[in-house]
Write an enzyme that holds these catalytic residues in place. Structure first.
Site, PDB file in Angstrom:
ATOM      1  N   GLY A  41      13.246  -6.287  11.669  1.00 16.27           N
ATOM      2  CA  GLY A  41      13.466  -5.837  13.035  1.00 16.27           C
ATOM      3  C   GLY A  41      12.308  -6.324  13.879  1.00 16.27           C
ATOM      4  CB  SER A  42      11.575  -5.926  17.480  1.00 18.29           C
ATOM      5  OG  SER A  42      11.652  -4.510  17.488  1.00 18.29           O
ATOM      6  CD  GLU A  44      10.010  -4.162  10.889  1.00 19.38           C
ATOM      7  OE1 GLU A  44       9.443  -3.063  11.050  1.00 19.38           O
ATOM      8  OE2 GLU A  44      11.033  -4.502  11.525  1.00 19.38           O
ATOM      9  CD  GLU A  63      17.715  -1.334   6.819  1.00 14.98           C
ATOM     10  OE1 GLU A  63      17.314  -1.805   7.901  1.00 14.98           O
ATOM     11  OE2 GLU A  63      18.879  -0.905   6.636  1.00 14.98           O
ATOM     12  CG  HIS A  86      13.554  -2.282  12.084  1.00 16.32           C
ATOM     13  ND1 HIS A  86      12.448  -2.591  12.836  1.00 16.32           N
ATOM     14  CD2 HIS A  86      14.513  -1.905  12.970  1.00 16.32           C
ATOM     15  CE1 HIS A  86      12.716  -2.421  14.111  1.00 16.32           C
ATOM     16  NE2 HIS A  86      13.966  -1.999  14.222  1.00 16.32           N
ATOM     17  CG  HIS A 297     -22.611  11.695   6.488  1.00 16.79           C
ATOM     18  ND1 HIS A 297     -23.579  12.669   6.384  1.00 16.79           N
ATOM     19  CD2 HIS A 297     -21.759  12.121   7.442  1.00 16.79           C
ATOM     20  CE1 HIS A 297     -23.317  13.651   7.229  1.00 16.79           C
ATOM     21  NE2 HIS A 297     -22.220  13.335   7.883  1.00 16.79           N
ATOM     22  N   GLY A 418     -19.174  18.475   1.964  1.00 15.52           N
ATOM     23  CA  GLY A 418     -20.092  18.452   3.092  1.00 15.52           C
ATOM     24  C   GLY A 418     -19.906  19.603   4.052  1.00 15.52           C
TER      25      GLY A 418
END
Length: 545
Positions: A41-42, A44, A63, A86, A297, A418
């Site tokens: 599709g567009s 891709e 698909e 797509h 970090h 953390g």
């Protein structure tokens, strides 16, 4: 053994302008991916342009058929099959076939084109909203890279994840404006990566690795917290001493896998890309065992690794191995790997004398204010040698490592994420587990407030843990970070006027404030002798991590 050995000779010559697309195309060739099963599709089209001539496009008219063909190819060949769908609609059409792929553990790398990044949040036409959630639970891993710069690394991780451990389909959503972005210089390291899995290092792997270690002119060993978790400390020490290597801890360690005053110990690796690269530039071989590569970090961008550094990563976590941006990764039992390597690498013929490290001098308190280094020096001198420390005082890290002498396994615990709030409650839990050892929690006054109610539990169950609250009236680590980020005027930095004595006593824990060395020594001795929980409040000056 499951191994992916990726030949780089088929990769394209570097473009005059390396783009994210050209790097990913090269990675496809490196991984032996020579066909794309798809229905475009567009979104891709920007990915599919300039395909290398070695890569064929296999068109399917729906698909579900596309995924079915790829599934059949993957199962019959045992290779990764590449699928291009797509956006959300194409992915949805493929879901029926994807159920088969999931249960057959077919190694599929499924990519889907996404709308331009800045328009996704507006639900623009052909946006794949919350794309990583779309294929769950029918994919073992799914991702939309956080930035265009992370697309090549994410693609590399996708291919490795599809094959790692229990194979299966993975899903990667990529905004179509990412493909034209200029590639990062670090992406070239992805083309040198390799990945393998062994339940136990094979004889050939041990021979190869021990040969690399023995031949290295200047090796470094970087140990992770997992070495202490699995009890491989003694094997790590033997390997280090046999090689004569410098030993570091991986950034932000939450356990201690190596004695911190051993003559070969060189400290904790700094947690920035630039600082790690600078530190490791002096070595020709770096062996990382039991740690991610790496948990950075503070953001200081640079090359990840010098071109002449051989980098080996041994871990028991496939996810750590697949997401790493560089190095040769081996997924195996890390304790057994250390034992085998320690046996295989003979001691150096000429031993290098590396005396146990000394301690910097410290100053006595002034007007009742301690330097944190003084507190740690007093603990080293007056606490039992096998004391287990639970530490949540970030701004005193440098002083802690310079003053403490930790030699026993399970001597050190730190919040792995953390986030604050681990230290004080964890000290209670560690003391409950290590009943034959003294546990001391070293807690900053900012951190203490997140877990203060654990004092009540300690009192109710007579858990003889000792809490030392270092009180400087501020979030010291944040003040340091405000300098790094050039944000000196941010609010919320200070936590003054907290009476920890009253808080502790209110929860039923005996508490003392100390102003001198003698006060501290007496309070520590009294707490140990009582067999009950105690809190010692120590006023300290402000230091940096």
């Amino acid at each position: 053994m499951k191994t992916q050995e990726y030949a780089a000779e088929k990769t394209m010559a570097p473009d005059s302008k390396r783009t994210v697309r050209s790097v990913v195309h090269d990675l496809m060739l490196k991984h032996g991916i020579f066909r794309i099963f798809g229905n475009p599709g567009s979104n891709e089209l920007p990915f599919l342009t300039d395909l290398p001539e070695e890569i064929d496009y296999v068109l399917g008219l729906h698909e579900q058929a596309v995924v079915g063909m790829a599934d059949g190819f993957a199962q019959a060949s045992g290779e990764v099959a590449f699928v291009n769908l797509h956006a959300a609609s194409g992915t949805g059409n493929a879901m029926g076939a994807l159920t088969n792929s999931f249960y057959s553990r077919s190694p599929l790398v499924i990519t889907a084109g996404q709308q331009v990044r800045e328009t996704i949040g507006m639900h623009s036409f052909l946006s794949n909203v919350e794309a990583p959630q779309l294929t769950k639970p029918l994919t073992k891993w799914s991702c939309e890279p956080a930035s265009a710069s992370d697309v090549p690394r994410s693609f590399n991780e996708a291919v490795m994840q599809a094959q790692a451990s229990a194979p299966g389909p993975v899903y990667l959503s990529i905004p179509y404006d990412d493909w034209e972005h200029e590639a990062n210089a670090n992406d070239e390291l992805l083309l040198r990566r390799s990945y393998s899995e062994e339940h136990e290092l094979s004889a050939s792997a041990v021979e190869h690795l021990s040969g690399l270690i023995s031949a290295a002119a200047r090796p470094a060993i970087i140990l992770g917290s997992a070495v202490d978790t699995v009890g491989a400390n003694s094997a790590a020490i033997t390997l280090a001493e046999n090689t004569g290597a410098d030993v570091y801890l991986a950034p932000s360690p939450y356990r201690l896998p190596f004695p911190n005053k051993h003559g070969q110990f060189r400290g904790v690796l700094p947690a920035s890309i630039r600082a790690v690269n600078t530190t490791l530039a002096a070595y020709d071989l770096v062996l990382v065992i039991g740690a991610p590569v790496f948990r950075y970090h503070q953001h200081e961008p640079d090359h990840y690794l010098g071109e002449d550094v051989e980098f080996i990563h041994i871990t028991d976590d496939p996810n750590e191995a697949t997401r790493a941006p560089f190095g040769t990764a081996i997924v195996t039992d890390i304790k057994r790997a250390l034992e085998l390597l320690a046996e295989a690498v003979p001691p150096q013929e000429t031993a290098i004398e590396r005396p146990w490290q000394s301690y910097p001098a410290t100053e006595t308190p002034v007007d009742g204010i301690f330097d944190p280094a003084r507190v740690f020096a007093l603990l080293r001198e007056h606490a039992p040698v096998d004391t287990s420390y639970v530490v949540e005082s970030t701004s005193t890290n440098a002083d802690f490592w310079s003053q403490m002498d930790l030699q026993e396994p399970a001597s050190y615990f730190w919040p792995a994420s953390g986030g604050l709030g681990f230290g004080l409650p964890a000290a209670v839990g560690v003391q409950m587990a290590l009943t034959d050892r003294q546990v001391i929690g070293i807690i900053g006054d900012g951190s203490a407030n997140y877990g203060i109610t654990a004092l009540w539990t300690a009192a109710q169950y007579d858990i003889p843990v000792i809490f030392i609250v270092l009180k400087n009236g501020t979030y010291g680590a944040l003040r340091w970070f405000s300098q790094l980020l050039d944000t000196p005027d941010t609010p919320g930095m200070d936590v003054p006027d907290i009476d920890f004595l009253s808080l502790a006593q209110g929860y039923g824990v005996q508490a003392h404030a100390v102003d001198t060395d003698e006060d501290f020594i007496a309070a520590l001795a009294g707490a140990r002798a009582s067999g009950k929980p105690h809190l010692i409040e120590v006023r300290t000056n402000l230091t940096q991590p």
